[in-house]
Every structure is written in C-alpha cells, then in structure tokens.
Design a protein around this motif. Structure first.
Motif, PDB file in Angstrom:
ATOM      1  N   PRO A 123     -63.787 -18.439 -37.375  1.00 13.66           N
ATOM      2  CA  PRO A 123     -61.964 -18.033 -36.840  1.00 13.66           C
ATOM      3  C   PRO A 123     -61.490 -17.219 -37.013  1.00 13.66           C
ATOM      4  CG  PRO A 123     -63.004 -20.521 -38.234  1.00 13.66           C
ATOM      5  CD  PRO A 123     -64.306 -18.990 -37.688  1.00 13.66           C
ATOM      6  N   ARG A 124     -59.883 -16.606 -36.609  1.00 16.13           N
ATOM      7  CA  ARG A 124     -59.905 -15.224 -36.672  1.00 16.13           C
ATOM      8  C   ARG A 124     -59.729 -15.048 -38.167  1.00 16.13           C
ATOM      9  NH1 ARG A 124     -54.733 -13.103 -33.252  1.00 16.13           N
ATOM     10  NH2 ARG A 124     -56.938 -12.504 -32.375  1.00 16.13           N
ATOM     11  N   VAL A 125     -59.004 -15.552 -39.258  1.00 12.07           N
ATOM     12  CA  VAL A 125     -58.854 -16.273 -40.883  1.00 12.07           C
ATOM     13  C   VAL A 125     -60.595 -15.255 -41.463  1.00 12.07           C
ATOM     14  CG1 VAL A 125     -56.735 -17.232 -40.680  1.00 12.07           C
ATOM     15  CG2 VAL A 125     -59.117 -17.780 -41.120  1.00 12.07           C
ATOM     16  N   VAL A 126     -61.220 -16.276 -40.666  1.00  7.16           N
ATOM     17  CA  VAL A 126     -62.366 -15.759 -41.152  1.00  7.16           C
ATOM     18  C   VAL A 126     -62.691 -14.159 -40.597  1.00  7.16           C
ATOM     19  CG1 VAL A 126     -65.228 -16.310 -41.981  1.00  7.16           C
ATOM     20  CG2 VAL A 126     -63.432 -17.937 -41.505  1.00  7.16           C
ATOM     21  N   GLU A 127     -62.214 -14.325 -39.958  1.00  7.98           N
ATOM     22  CA  GLU A 127     -63.279 -12.562 -39.387  1.00  7.98           C
ATOM     23  C   GLU A 127     -62.180 -11.657 -40.494  1.00  7.98           C
ATOM     24  OE1 GLU A 127     -65.877 -11.818 -37.312  1.00  7.98           O
ATOM     25  OE2 GLU A 127     -66.462 -13.361 -37.213  1.00  7.98           O
ATOM     26  N   GLU A 128     -61.175 -11.712 -39.639  1.00  5.77           N
ATOM     27  CA  GLU A 128     -60.414 -10.806 -40.910  1.00  5.77           C
ATOM     28  C   GLU A 128     -61.147 -10.192 -42.492  1.00  5.77           C
ATOM     29  OE1 GLU A 128     -55.742 -12.098 -40.231  1.00  5.77           O
ATOM     30  OE2 GLU A 128     -55.717 -11.993 -37.980  1.00  5.77           O
ATOM     31  N   GLN A 129     -60.607 -11.690 -42.864  1.00  2.00           N
ATOM     32  CA  GLN A 129     -61.532 -11.343 -44.016  1.00  2.00           C
ATOM     33  C   GLN A 129     -62.493 -10.730 -44.623  1.00  2.00           C
ATOM     34  OE1 GLN A 129     -61.623 -15.183 -47.113  1.00  2.00           O
ATOM     35  NE2 GLN A 129     -63.289 -15.041 -47.633  1.00  2.00           N
ATOM     36  N   LYS A 130     -63.639 -10.984 -43.770  1.00  2.00           N
ATOM     37  CA  LYS A 130     -65.423 -10.509 -44.141  1.00  2.00           C
ATOM     38  C   LYS A 130     -64.492  -8.284 -43.587  1.00  2.00           C
ATOM     39  CE  LYS A 130     -68.201 -11.416 -40.820  1.00  2.00           C
ATOM     40  NZ  LYS A 130     -69.005 -11.648 -39.789  1.00  2.00           N
ATOM     41  N   ALA A 131     -63.708  -8.400 -42.876  1.00  2.00           N
ATOM     42  CA  ALA A 131     -63.197  -7.070 -42.178  1.00  2.00           C
ATOM     43  C   ALA A 131     -63.003  -6.155 -43.998  1.00  2.00           C
ATOM     44  CB  ALA A 131     -62.085  -6.989 -40.791  1.00  2.00           C
ATOM     45  N   THR A 132     -62.083  -7.008 -44.096  1.00  2.00           N
ATOM     46  CA  THR A 132     -61.035  -6.400 -45.303  1.00  2.00           C
ATOM     47  C   THR A 132     -62.259  -6.552 -46.007  1.00  2.00           C
ATOM     48  OG1 THR A 132     -58.802  -7.496 -44.732  1.00  2.00           O
ATOM     49  CG2 THR A 132     -58.757  -7.349 -47.265  1.00  2.00           C
ATOM     50  N   GLU A 133     -63.056  -7.531 -46.556  1.00  2.17           N
ATOM     51  CA  GLU A 133     -64.077  -7.188 -47.919  1.00  2.17           C
ATOM     52  C   GLU A 133     -65.068  -5.857 -47.168  1.00  2.17           C
ATOM     53  OE1 GLU A 133     -66.316 -10.768 -47.952  1.00  2.17           O
ATOM     54  OE2 GLU A 133     -64.510 -12.133 -48.732  1.00  2.17           O
ATOM     55  N   ARG A 134     -64.942  -5.734 -46.426  1.00  7.82           N
ATOM     56  CA  ARG A 134     -66.018  -4.382 -45.428  1.00  7.82           C
ATOM     57  C   ARG A 134     -65.354  -3.793 -46.174  1.00  7.82           C
ATOM     58  NH1 ARG A 134     -67.740  -6.867 -41.784  1.00  7.82           N
ATOM     59  NH2 ARG A 134     -65.849  -6.147 -40.526  1.00  7.82           N
TER      60      ARG A 134
END
Length: 105
Positions: free
Chosen positions: A84-95
C-alpha cells in the motif's frame, strides 16, 4: 547436479537478495522511540508478530495472507503485489533518513 542447483539458490535468495530484504521489509528494525511512534508496523512484524515494540505501532492494513503471498511470489520468481502507498512512503522516508544519517556520520 543437486549441489549446483542448491548453490544457485543460495546465491540468488540468501546471499544477494534474501526474502526479508525484498518481500518483508522490517527484519532489522529496532524500537523507533517517540520520534517515530506514528510509524506503521513493518511487513516483517505483521507476518512475524512478537516484538513488543511493534505492538505499539500503527496498523498498516497489511494482512498475513497478503504478505505470505508476496513471499511465495518472490520465491517463485513472480512479480510481487505492490505494498500500500502509505507503507511505500514510510519505507522511502526511512531510507532517506538512513542516507542522511550516514552522510552526517
């Protein structure tokens, strides 16, 4: 012959891109503390519940069935369903934060 196939499997799935780096992000996560108290529970913690700190994190909406299907697809060499988009966005922020931290170290 079996040894060659086993070696190819190990090289592809264990050495270069293990399932926890591709289909189940979050294996190495630590307690996020207050700063990230609003982050979502990682795919790893959804499929493998038990880390106490993960229990206090927000529900990402990911199901065990969805994540198990991603693992099977990955191991079978099929394209995985997108997170889901919210999980992808969180991964990008963490990266991004990890890269920034490495730059400042």
């Amino acid at each position: 012959m079996i040894e060659a196939e086993e070696q190819a499997f190990v090289e592809q799935f264990v050495t270069h891109s293990p399932v926890w780096n591709r289909a189940l992000d979050g294996f190495g996560n630590k307690d996020p503390g207050r700063r990230r108290a609003t982050q979502y529970r990682s795919p790893w913690d959804v499929l493998h519940p038990g880390r106490r700190f993960a229990e206090k994190l927000a529900d990402s909406g990911l199901s065990m069935d969805f994540l198990a299907e991603r693992v099977v697809d990955y191991l079978d060499g099929r394209p995985m369903k997108r997170l889901p988009r919210v999980v992808e966005e969180q991964k990008a922020t963490e990266r991004d934060e990890a890269e920034e931290g490495a730059d400042n170290a």
